[in-house]
Design an enzyme around this catalytic site. Structure first.
Site, mmCIF file in Angstrom:
data_model
loop_
_atom_site.group_PDB
_atom_site.id
_atom_site.type_symbol
_atom_site.label_atom_id
_atom_site.label_comp_id
_atom_site.label_asym_id
_atom_site.label_seq_id
_atom_site.Cartn_x
_atom_site.Cartn_y
_atom_site.Cartn_z
ATOM 1 N N GLU A 1 -59.707 44.033 65.274
ATOM 2 C CA GLU A 1 -59.941 43.427 64.380
ATOM 3 C C GLU A 1 -61.548 42.612 63.818
ATOM 4 O OE1 GLU A 1 -59.822 38.978 65.839
ATOM 5 O OE2 GLU A 1 -59.935 37.809 64.339
ATOM 6 N N LYS B 1 -55.856 43.679 62.856
ATOM 7 C CA LYS B 1 -55.954 42.006 62.446
ATOM 8 C C LYS B 1 -57.377 42.350 61.260
ATOM 9 C CE LYS B 1 -56.739 37.878 64.273
ATOM 10 N NZ LYS B 1 -56.164 36.573 65.525
HETATM 11 P P1 13P Z 1 -58.745 31.615 63.102
HETATM 12 O O1 13P Z 1 -57.055 32.390 62.304
HETATM 13 O O2 13P Z 1 -58.779 30.673 63.473
HETATM 14 O O3 13P Z 1 -59.380 32.391 62.312
HETATM 15 O O4 13P Z 1 -58.313 32.707 64.020
HETATM 16 C C1 13P Z 1 -58.068 34.032 64.806
HETATM 17 C C2 13P Z 1 -58.107 34.409 65.560
HETATM 18 O O5 13P Z 1 -59.746 36.193 65.408
HETATM 19 C C3 13P Z 1 -57.961 34.360 66.972
HETATM 20 O O6 13P Z 1 -57.380 35.253 67.423
#
Ligand code: 13P
Length: 341
Positions: free
Chosen positions: A183, A225
């Site tokens: 991510e 992600k």
């Molecule tokens: P949000 O969808 O609130 O941005 O959170 C995503 C996240 O990174 C949690 O794993």
């Protein structure tokens, strides 16, 4: 007979595919305690371990959640917690047919010599922690890197450091048999335009996939992600849903190899409805021809309405679970391009 490494690659690939199968997505409930406190504070919910536990119990015991949710991301405290009756959360999740995962970065800290920029920590002793989580039943792990857009930032030093850490983490995950959810989040905060977010996201994803290649990460056994490509929250021009869908998919087509089975978007502070509408638009336009699943891994955009209803009161649990079920289903519909706000 198959070699051990062939079996491991097959397992990683199967888990990654299952995480984005059947138009389902991930529910992120991996807020660290400080972040959870921030969310509770907004509604005056006392910041106690018991409140964090009962809120997470509410989430994981929501009836029918697995109709829309394939996997749930837990936090170190949560993966060790139990329902009031003593059943471990991880068992509740597995019994519901949901794949358990775990956040493993130790948070974004200031990057030395780079004012306004962050580096996610947590590589030290990660191999040992991953082995423990895997033993507990986790099948995937998540690491979030944070990239800020601003005057003269992100810098190459920040992008490189975060891309390198993501790749080191991803390689360690796969060694432990866990699917890495990689991510790199380009934040929405700021006045920047959609075009600037697209330029930065493209640069970041190129750096990340270059590092993943150098660290020999198996692309079939990972999930990306990603942030959607969006104008900054304070940008005067807020582009249409279709413009966002086009810019996001164009950026991803340029940077994400087709071998990656799925892209699960974070919501990043978008409203629950807008996040679903944008995901829906992407799937209407691109589902039939995109090489990867366009899915979701939302925290706020699924949980927010439920938290707002719950307010820390047991009497509100049922209604809060209905709201959670509803938002999860909205995003399941958005994956099919069938979301109707
Ligand atoms: P949000 O969808 O609130 O941005 O959170 C995503 C996240 O990174 C949690 O794993």
């Amino acid at each position: 007979m198959q070699s051990e490494s062939t079996t491991k690659v097959q397992q990683l690939t199967e888990t990654a595919k299952a995480m984005v199968a059947n138009d389902k997505g991930l529910l992120a409930l991996d807020e660290s305690n400080p972040t959870c406190h921030k969310r509770f504070a907004k509604y005056g919910i006392p910041q106690t371990e018991e409140n964090r536990r009962s809120y997470r119990e509410l989430l994981v015991t929501t009836p029918g959640l697995s109709e829309s949710i394939s996997g749930a991301i837990l936090y170190d405290e949560t993966i060790r917690q139990q329902k009031k009756d003593g059943t471990p959360f991880i068992k509740v999740i597995i019994d519901a047919g949901i794949i358990p995962g775990i956040k493993v970065d130790a948070g974004a800290k200031d990057l030395a010599n780079h004012p306004g920029e962050k580096i996610s920590e947590g590589l030290d002793a990660l191999r040992t922690r991953l082995a423990e989580y895997s033993q507990m039943g986790a099948r995937f792990a998540k690491w979030r890197a944070v990239i800020t857009i601003g005057d003269g930032i992100p810098s190459p030093g920040c992008i490189d450091a975060n891309a390198h850490a993501l790749a080191r983490y991803a390689a360690l995950c796969q060694e432990s048999g866990l699917v890495p959810v990689v991510e790199p989040e380009v934040l929405m905060d700021g006045e920047h335009t959609l075009a600037r977010c697209s330029e930065v996201t493209e640069k970041v994803l190129r750096a990340v996939f270059n590092q993943l290649y150098l660290q020999r990460v198996i692309l079939e056994g990972m999930i990306l992600k990603a942030n959607m490509v969006l104008p900054g929250l304070s940008c005067p021009k807020q582009d249409t849903i279709n413009e966002v869908a086009d810019a996001t998919v164009q950026c991803l087509l340029r940077t994400v190899p087709a071998a990656v089975p799925g892209i699960t978007f974070l919501s990043g502070g978008q409203s629950a409805e807008l996040a679903s509408e944008r995901l829906n638009a992407m799937n209407i336009k691109f589902k039939s021809r995109s090489p990867w699943a366009l899915s979701f891994s939302f925290a706020r955009a699924i949980q927010q309405p439920a938290l707002e209803i719950w307010q820390g009161k047991e009497a509100n649990t049922h209604s809060a679970q209905q709201a959670l079920y509803h938002r999860a289903k909205c995003n399941h519909d958005a994956r099919r391009g069938e979301y109707n706000g």
